[in-house]
Design an enzyme around this catalytic site. Structure first.
Site, PDB file in Angstrom:
ATOM      1  N   ASN A   1      -3.599   2.128  -5.628  1.00 30.25           N
ATOM      2  CA  ASN A   1      -2.854   2.490  -4.422  1.00 30.25           C
ATOM      3  C   ASN A   1      -1.799   1.443  -4.068  1.00 30.25           C
ATOM      4  O   ASN A   1      -1.145   1.547  -3.037  1.00 30.25           O
ATOM      5  CB  ASN A   1      -3.838   2.671  -3.252  1.00 30.25           C
ATOM      6  CG  ASN A   1      -3.147   3.069  -1.960  1.00 30.25           C
ATOM      7  OD1 ASN A   1      -2.325   3.980  -1.940  1.00 30.25           O
ATOM      8  ND2 ASN A   1      -3.480   2.377  -0.873  1.00 30.25           N
TER       9      ASN A   1
ATOM     10  N   HIS B   1       0.837  -1.200   0.000  1.00 34.06           N
ATOM     11  CA  HIS B   1       0.000   0.000   0.000  1.00 34.06           C
ATOM     12  C   HIS B   1       0.874   1.253   0.000  1.00 34.06           C
ATOM     13  O   HIS B   1       1.816   1.359   0.773  1.00 34.06           O
ATOM     14  CB  HIS B   1      -0.875   0.054   1.253  1.00 34.06           C
ATOM     15  CG  HIS B   1      -1.973  -0.948   1.304  1.00 34.06           C
ATOM     16  ND1 HIS B   1      -1.790  -2.238   1.771  1.00 34.06           N
ATOM     17  CD2 HIS B   1      -3.280  -0.853   0.955  1.00 34.06           C
ATOM     18  CE1 HIS B   1      -2.947  -2.884   1.719  1.00 34.06           C
ATOM     19  NE2 HIS B   1      -3.869  -2.075   1.225  1.00 34.06           N
TER      20      HIS B   1
ATOM     21  N   GLU C   1       5.807   3.767   8.883  1.00 37.90           N
ATOM     22  CA  GLU C   1       4.361   3.997   8.939  1.00 37.90           C
ATOM     23  C   GLU C   1       3.826   3.811  10.358  1.00 37.90           C
ATOM     24  O   GLU C   1       2.928   4.549  10.794  1.00 37.90           O
ATOM     25  CB  GLU C   1       3.655   3.067   7.953  1.00 37.90           C
ATOM     26  CG  GLU C   1       3.941   3.421   6.502  1.00 37.90           C
ATOM     27  CD  GLU C   1       3.373   2.441   5.506  1.00 37.90           C
ATOM     28  OE1 GLU C   1       3.212   2.817   4.335  1.00 37.90           O
ATOM     29  OE2 GLU C   1       3.081   1.283   5.894  1.00 37.90           O
TER      30      GLU C   1
END
Length: 256
Positions: free
Chosen positions: A126, A105, A143
């Protein structure tokens, strides 16, 4: 009645545009013109019809978007794009076994697990073929660091995208012409009053699973030069050198 319906439609459109505009801070990225911009409630992206991947994605992570339940990765072709300009789930067949990539992603699912439109993160527009060691290693850790920072009382804007600086691999079971990224950039920015603070990172597809994401910091200027993208086009000329030309930025908040 027709006039009322027309005014209602305009009002709804304006509200929708205002909500979507919140995906970007200091303007959405500019500088890449080969493709279609798709704007949704959880992100804005610029699809590239030649590479078949998004040149950039922009999204806003807040305490309201994170910390939702575990969501499923149900892959779907992006309905907003011509099928010839993007990839489909079947195009990734045997990719992990042969070139050791995951369906990575660009806008992370976990950052929008509490958003109503979380499923849109699973559109193939995406997704890119991201090496498993990178995807599950330093990229994932960065992330996680962003989400941890948000949970501590902040909200941030993120721009992620691919770099094409050398050949990495090709998907083994697709007939579509495509170009897999050789690496990725991520720019994380926060605005407090009139002050903008940002940190940028570049990671290669050859990254090791246990690499430290903190070691991959670069200036925003370097990320712009290598990608050909103006990350924050509305940033003033006065603020640009300090925000985009220096290191440090949000590094302490991101655990570095």
């Amino acid at each position: 009645m027709r006039n009322f319906q027309r005014h209602l439609a305009v009002a709804c459109c304006l509200l929708s545009t205002a909500a979507y505009a919140d995906n970007c801070m200091m303007g959405c990225p500019s500088g890449v013109n080969n493709g279609k911009t798709v704007t949704r409630s959880v992100y804005t992206l610029k699809n590239n019809a030649t590479t078949k991947f998004a040149d950039w994605v922009a999204y806003h992570v807040t305490s309201k978007t994170v910390s939702g339940p575990t969501r499923k990765r149900t892959w779907k072709t992006d309905p907003a794009l011509n099928v010839s300009n993007t990839l489909e789930p079947s195009d990734y067949k045997n990719a992990h076994a042969t070139i050791h990539t995951d369906r990575g992603h660009q806008v992370p699912l976990a950052s929008f697990s509490n958003a109503a439109d979380w499923a849109q993160v699973n559109y193939m527009s995406n997704i890119t073929p991201q090496s498993s060691d990178l995807n599950q290693g330093p990229w994932n850790k960065l992330e996680n660091a962003v989400r941890k920072y948000v949970k501590s009382g902040h909200d941030v804007y993120v721009i992620s995208g691919p770099l094409y600086e050398n050949y990495f691999a090709s998907l083994p079971n697709t007939g579509k012409n495509h170009t897999i990224p050789s690496g990725y950039f991520k720019v994380i920015a926060e605005k407090s009053g009139d002050t903008v603070t940002a940190s940028a990172f570049i990671m290669e597809q050859t990254a090791g699973r246990y690499d430290d994401y903190c070691d991959t910091e670069v200036t925003v200027n370097e990320a712009e030069q290598r990608s050909g993208i103006d990350m924050m086009p509305e940033l003033s000329a006065v603020d640009e050198p300090e925000v985009e030309g220096t290191l440090g930025g949000l590094m302490a908040g991101l655990g570095c």
